[in-house]
Design a protein around this motif. Sequence first.
Motif, PDB file in Angstrom:
ATOM      1  N   SER A  35       0.947  -1.314   0.054  1.00 18.79           N
ATOM      2  CA  SER A  35       0.390   0.138   0.151  1.00 18.79           C
ATOM      3  C   SER A  35       1.047   1.304   0.281  1.00 18.79           C
ATOM      4  O   SER A  35       0.653   1.975  -0.337  1.00 18.79           O
ATOM      5  CB  SER A  35      -0.856  -0.027   1.701  1.00 18.79           C
ATOM      6  N   PHE A  36       2.275   0.910   0.387  1.00 18.67           N
ATOM      7  CA  PHE A  36       2.769   2.341   0.951  1.00 18.67           C
ATOM      8  C   PHE A  36       2.921   3.036  -1.032  1.00 18.67           C
ATOM      9  O   PHE A  36       4.028   3.808  -1.110  1.00 18.67           O
ATOM     10  CB  PHE A  36       4.271   2.508   2.018  1.00 18.67           C
ATOM     11  N   ASP A  37       3.960   1.788  -0.890  1.00 17.38           N
ATOM     12  CA  ASP A  37       4.382   0.835  -2.087  1.00 17.38           C
ATOM     13  C   ASP A  37       3.749   2.471  -3.425  1.00 17.38           C
ATOM     14  O   ASP A  37       4.186   3.447  -4.634  1.00 17.38           O
ATOM     15  CB  ASP A  37       5.291   0.410  -2.597  1.00 17.38           C
ATOM     16  N   ASN A  38       2.350   1.861  -3.628  1.00 21.88           N
ATOM     17  CA  ASN A  38       1.482   2.034  -4.117  1.00 21.88           C
ATOM     18  C   ASN A  38       0.587   3.728  -3.850  1.00 21.88           C
ATOM     19  O   ASN A  38       0.547   4.399  -5.179  1.00 21.88           O
ATOM     20  CB  ASN A  38       0.089   1.054  -4.826  1.00 21.88           C
ATOM     21  N   ASN A  39       1.200   4.148  -3.499  1.00 19.31           N
ATOM     22  CA  ASN A  39      -0.057   5.388  -2.896  1.00 19.31           C
ATOM     23  C   ASN A  39       1.244   6.313  -2.078  1.00 19.31           C
ATOM     24  O   ASN A  39       0.849   7.645  -1.688  1.00 19.31           O
ATOM     25  CB  ASN A  39      -0.883   4.933  -1.574  1.00 19.31           C
ATOM     26  N   SER A  40       2.553   5.995  -1.829  1.00 20.45           N
ATOM     27  CA  SER A  40       3.437   7.123  -1.421  1.00 20.45           C
ATOM     28  C   SER A  40       3.857   8.336  -2.165  1.00 20.45           C
ATOM     29  O   SER A  40       3.801   9.321  -0.987  1.00 20.45           O
ATOM     30  CB  SER A  40       5.088   6.464  -1.170  1.00 20.45           C
ATOM     31  N   ASP A  41       3.776   8.227  -3.602  1.00 19.05           N
ATOM     32  CA  ASP A  41       3.477   9.263  -4.381  1.00 19.05           C
ATOM     33  C   ASP A  41       2.603  10.324  -4.351  1.00 19.05           C
ATOM     34  O   ASP A  41       2.774  11.572  -3.303  1.00 19.05           O
ATOM     35  CB  ASP A  41       4.023   8.523  -5.996  1.00 19.05           C
ATOM     36  N   LYS A  42       1.418   9.739  -4.563  1.00 18.29           N
ATOM     37  CA  LYS A  42       0.239  10.069  -4.026  1.00 18.29           C
ATOM     38  C   LYS A  42      -0.064  11.384  -1.886  1.00 18.29           C
ATOM     39  O   LYS A  42      -0.568  11.738  -2.619  1.00 18.29           O
ATOM     40  CB  LYS A  42      -1.094   9.343  -4.167  1.00 18.29           C
ATOM     41  N   TRP A  43       0.649  10.436  -1.563  1.00 16.07           N
ATOM     42  CA  TRP A  43       0.545  11.052  -0.154  1.00 16.07           C
ATOM     43  C   TRP A  43       1.342  12.269   0.356  1.00 16.07           C
ATOM     44  O   TRP A  43       0.317  13.295   0.823  1.00 16.07           O
ATOM     45  CB  TRP A  43       0.265   9.732   1.454  1.00 16.07           C
ATOM     46  N   CYS A  44       2.181  11.767  -0.638  1.00 14.62           N
ATOM     47  CA  CYS A  44       3.495  12.796  -0.672  1.00 14.62           C
ATOM     48  C   CYS A  44       2.600  14.478  -1.511  1.00 14.62           C
ATOM     49  O   CYS A  44       3.074  15.081  -0.890  1.00 14.62           O
ATOM     50  CB  CYS A  44       4.492  12.889  -1.195  1.00 14.62           C
ATOM     51  N   GLY A  45       1.545  13.964  -2.532  1.00 17.32           N
ATOM     52  CA  GLY A  45       1.841  15.330  -3.318  1.00 17.32           C
ATOM     53  C   GLY A  45       0.644  15.862  -2.837  1.00 17.32           C
ATOM     54  O   GLY A  45       0.066  16.881  -2.623  1.00 17.32           O
ATOM     55  N   GLU A  46      -0.273  14.801  -1.936  1.00 12.65           N
ATOM     56  CA  GLU A  46      -1.206  15.539  -0.854  1.00 12.65           C
ATOM     57  C   GLU A  46      -1.147  16.399   0.040  1.00 12.65           C
ATOM     58  O   GLU A  46      -1.758  17.213   0.355  1.00 12.65           O
ATOM     59  CB  GLU A  46      -2.670  14.108  -0.818  1.00 12.65           C
ATOM     60  N   ILE A  47       0.059  15.945   1.141  1.00  8.93           N
ATOM     61  CA  ILE A  47       0.333  16.283   1.851  1.00  8.93           C
ATOM     62  C   ILE A  47       0.980  17.719   2.036  1.00  8.93           C
ATOM     63  O   ILE A  47       0.787  18.693   2.511  1.00  8.93           O
ATOM     64  CB  ILE A  47       1.630  15.524   2.866  1.00  8.93           C
ATOM     65  N   PHE A  48       1.747  17.716   0.538  1.00  3.84           N
ATOM     66  CA  PHE A  48       2.394  18.852   0.151  1.00  3.84           C
ATOM     67  C   PHE A  48       1.180  20.155  -0.092  1.00  3.84           C
ATOM     68  O   PHE A  48       1.699  20.757   0.094  1.00  3.84           O
ATOM     69  CB  PHE A  48       3.493  18.834  -0.997  1.00  3.84           C
ATOM     70  N   GLN A  49       0.666  19.595  -0.894  1.00  2.24           N
ATOM     71  CA  GLN A  49      -0.577  20.971  -1.165  1.00  2.24           C
ATOM     72  C   GLN A  49      -1.102  20.935  -0.115  1.00  2.24           C
ATOM     73  O   GLN A  49      -1.064  21.738  -0.057  1.00  2.24           O
ATOM     74  CB  GLN A  49      -1.517  19.495  -2.203  1.00  2.24           C
ATOM     75  N   ALA A  50      -1.412  19.663   1.289  1.00  4.36           N
ATOM     76  CA  ALA A  50      -1.618  20.489   1.870  1.00  4.36           C
ATOM     77  C   ALA A  50      -0.732  21.711   3.624  1.00  4.36           C
ATOM     78  O   ALA A  50      -1.879  22.491   4.183  1.00  4.36           O
ATOM     79  CB  ALA A  50      -1.801  19.306   2.922  1.00  4.36           C
ATOM     80  N   VAL A  51       0.042  21.492   2.999  1.00  3.92           N
ATOM     81  CA  VAL A  51       1.383  21.943   3.437  1.00  3.92           C
ATOM     82  C   VAL A  51       0.802  23.710   3.588  1.00  3.92           C
ATOM     83  O   VAL A  51       0.949  24.966   3.179  1.00  3.92           O
ATOM     84  CB  VAL A  51       2.431  21.447   3.727  1.00  3.92           C
ATOM     85  N   ILE A  52       1.260  23.882   1.384  1.00  3.77           N
ATOM     86  CA  ILE A  52       1.841  25.007   0.962  1.00  3.77           C
ATOM     87  C   ILE A  52       0.088  25.387   0.719  1.00  3.77           C
ATOM     88  O   ILE A  52      -0.073  26.859   0.540  1.00  3.77           O
ATOM     89  CB  ILE A  52       2.238  25.275  -0.813  1.00  3.77           C
ATOM     90  N   SER A  53      -0.564  24.958   1.082  1.00  6.31           N
ATOM     91  CA  SER A  53      -2.619  25.963   0.847  1.00  6.31           C
ATOM     92  C   SER A  53      -1.943  26.213   2.742  1.00  6.31           C
ATOM     93  O   SER A  53      -3.832  26.754   2.838  1.00  6.31           O
ATOM     94  CB  SER A  53      -2.801  24.541   0.641  1.00  6.31           C
ATOM     95  N   ILE A  54      -1.889  26.607   3.108  1.00  8.21           N
ATOM     96  CA  ILE A  54      -2.261  26.779   4.341  1.00  8.21           C
ATOM     97  C   ILE A  54      -1.871  28.380   4.665  1.00  8.21           C
ATOM     98  O   ILE A  54      -1.690  28.947   4.169  1.00  8.21           O
ATOM     99  CB  ILE A  54      -1.434  26.107   5.896  1.00  8.21           C
TER     100      ILE A  54
END
Length: 103
Positions: free
Chosen positions: A84-103
């Motif tokens: 699950s991590f291998d399949n979704n890590s890029d997606k999760w990193c992007g979501e976390i990055f978007q959440a951090v920069i949109s603050i």
Amino acid sequence: MDDIIKSIIEIDRGASKRIEDAEKEKLRIIEEAKAEEERMIAEAVEAKKAELAALEKAETEKANARIAELSQEKNAKLEAMKQSFDNNSDKWCGEIFQAVISI
């Protein structure tokens, strides 16, 4: 008369000898019974030890089988989490990055 007294004395000696022999036989039988009792107790103890060892072995094998089963389940879950991590890590990193920069 002396013959009668001698005869009575002989009968008494014979009876005393029989009583003595009977007492010796009684003691011999008691000793044999004690030895037989000890032998039977020892056999029973050995039988129970063997039964306990067999039960312990069976329970150990049962516990080892359960441990192996749980280990397989753990490894399967870890593999699923890794996948699950291998399949979704890029997606999760992007979501976390978007959440951090949109603050």
